[in-house]
Scaffold this motif. Structure first.
Motif, PDB file in Angstrom:
ATOM      1  N   THR A  14       0.821  -1.200   0.000  1.00 39.18           N
ATOM      2  CA  THR A  14       0.000   0.000   0.000  1.00 39.18           C
ATOM      3  C   THR A  14       0.864   1.262   0.000  1.00 39.18           C
ATOM      4  O   THR A  14       0.374   2.339   0.286  1.00 39.18           O
ATOM      5  CB  THR A  14      -0.957   0.021   1.212  1.00 39.18           C
ATOM      6  OG1 THR A  14      -0.181  -0.062   2.407  1.00 39.18           O
ATOM      7  CG2 THR A  14      -1.957  -1.117   1.137  1.00 39.18           C
ATOM      8  N   VAL A  32      -4.182  -0.198  -5.832  1.00 45.42           N
ATOM      9  CA  VAL A  32      -5.408   0.354  -6.416  1.00 45.42           C
ATOM     10  C   VAL A  32      -5.123   0.708  -7.878  1.00 45.42           C
ATOM     11  O   VAL A  32      -4.147   1.375  -8.184  1.00 45.42           O
ATOM     12  CB  VAL A  32      -5.886   1.606  -5.644  1.00 45.42           C
ATOM     13  CG1 VAL A  32      -7.090   2.239  -6.321  1.00 45.42           C
ATOM     14  CG2 VAL A  32      -6.222   1.238  -4.205  1.00 45.42           C
ATOM     15  N   ALA A  71     -11.903   3.256  -8.970  1.00 45.26           N
ATOM     16  CA  ALA A  71     -10.548   2.881  -8.506  1.00 45.26           C
ATOM     17  C   ALA A  71      -9.918   4.040  -7.748  1.00 45.26           C
ATOM     18  O   ALA A  71     -10.369   4.372  -6.657  1.00 45.26           O
ATOM     19  CB  ALA A  71      -9.697   2.392  -9.660  1.00 45.26           C
ATOM     20  N   SER A  72      -8.940   4.725  -8.315  1.00 40.84           N
ATOM     21  CA  SER A  72      -8.276   5.838  -7.623  1.00 40.84           C
ATOM     22  C   SER A  72      -9.139   7.096  -7.583  1.00 40.84           C
ATOM     23  O   SER A  72      -8.889   8.002  -6.799  1.00 40.84           O
ATOM     24  CB  SER A  72      -6.949   6.166  -8.303  1.00 40.84           C
ATOM     25  OG  SER A  72      -7.180   6.687  -9.601  1.00 40.84           O
ATOM     26  N   ASP A  93     -16.664   2.208  -5.982  1.00 43.67           N
ATOM     27  CA  ASP A  93     -15.876   1.025  -6.312  1.00 43.67           C
ATOM     28  C   ASP A  93     -16.222  -0.067  -5.317  1.00 43.67           C
ATOM     29  O   ASP A  93     -16.607   0.235  -4.183  1.00 43.67           O
ATOM     30  CB  ASP A  93     -14.373   1.327  -6.268  1.00 43.67           C
ATOM     31  CG  ASP A  93     -13.580   0.350  -7.118  1.00 43.67           C
ATOM     32  OD1 ASP A  93     -13.416  -0.807  -6.684  1.00 43.67           O
ATOM     33  OD2 ASP A  93     -13.147   0.739  -8.209  1.00 43.67           O
ATOM     34  N   SER A  95     -14.068  -2.188  -4.113  1.00 46.05           N
ATOM     35  CA  SER A  95     -12.906  -2.398  -3.252  1.00 46.05           C
ATOM     36  C   SER A  95     -12.842  -1.356  -2.139  1.00 46.05           C
ATOM     37  O   SER A  95     -12.837  -0.151  -2.405  1.00 46.05           O
ATOM     38  CB  SER A  95     -11.626  -2.315  -4.103  1.00 46.05           C
ATOM     39  OG  SER A  95     -10.491  -2.118  -3.283  1.00 46.05           O
ATOM     40  N   GLU A  97     -10.292  -0.737  -0.357  1.00 45.23           N
ATOM     41  CA  GLU A  97      -9.021  -0.039  -0.510  1.00 45.23           C
ATOM     42  C   GLU A  97      -9.121   1.067  -1.566  1.00 45.23           C
ATOM     43  O   GLU A  97      -8.557   2.148  -1.400  1.00 45.23           O
ATOM     44  CB  GLU A  97      -7.908  -1.018  -0.875  1.00 45.23           C
ATOM     45  CG  GLU A  97      -6.539  -0.426  -0.679  1.00 45.23           C
ATOM     46  CD  GLU A  97      -5.444  -1.459  -0.615  1.00 45.23           C
ATOM     47  OE1 GLU A  97      -4.289  -1.028  -0.640  1.00 45.23           O
ATOM     48  OE2 GLU A  97      -5.731  -2.655  -0.563  1.00 45.23           O
ATOM     49  N   ALA A  98      -9.860   0.812  -2.642  1.00 45.37           N
ATOM     50  CA  ALA A  98     -10.074   1.840  -3.667  1.00 45.37           C
ATOM     51  C   ALA A  98     -10.885   3.000  -3.095  1.00 45.37           C
ATOM     52  O   ALA A  98     -10.583   4.161  -3.362  1.00 45.37           O
ATOM     53  CB  ALA A  98     -10.769   1.248  -4.886  1.00 45.37           C
ATOM     54  N   ALA A 101      -8.657   5.099  -1.119  1.00 44.08           N
ATOM     55  CA  ALA A 101      -7.791   5.883  -2.013  1.00 44.08           C
ATOM     56  C   ALA A 101      -8.552   7.061  -2.605  1.00 44.08           C
ATOM     57  O   ALA A 101      -8.023   8.176  -2.686  1.00 44.08           O
ATOM     58  CB  ALA A 101      -7.233   4.997  -3.127  1.00 44.08           C
TER      59      ALA A 101
END
Length: 116
Positions: A14, A32, A71-72, A93, A95, A97-98, A101
């Motif tokens: 990450t 990501v 995503a980002s 998203d 995710s 984690e996305a 981000a």
């Protein structure tokens, strides 16, 4: 099987690098998705949206955009930052984690905390 190989070869770190694209400030994480090679395509779509808004006479902050697989978040952030007619940009998203981000990139680009 090609897709499986690509996913297993994807870095899981990450660690982030700071970047700027258009008017957006970004923290790009290896985990990501962010394709630097698509910058020109994002430049062009922001321009097309701005021209559409101008030719239709859209008032400032009157348009809403959706980036469903953000995503980002770079595309939606650029629309919100670079196209005066965009008043709402919804980034999404699957995710977690996305999403983290996107929130960080929104903060780095000068936006207040995003809603869930």
């Amino acid at each position: 099987t090609v897709q499986r190989e690509r996913l297993s070869a994807r870095p899981t770190t990450t660690i982030a690098q700071e970047a700027q694209e258009g008017a957006a400030n970004l923290s790009v994480r290896a985990s990501v998705f962010f394709n630097e090679k698509q910058r020109l395509q994002r430049d062009l779509t922001a321009l097309v949206l701005a021209v559409y808004a101008e030719t239709t006479g859209a008032p400032p902050r009157s348009l809403a955009v959706l980036d469903a697989l953000a995503a980002s978040g770079v595309r939606g952030l650029r629309y919100a930052l670079e196209v005066p007619a965009v008043g709402t940009a919804v980034l999404n998203d699957a995710s977690d984690e996305a999403v983290a981000a996107m929130r960080e990139n929104a903060r780095l680009s000068g936006f207040a905390a995003a809603r869930e």
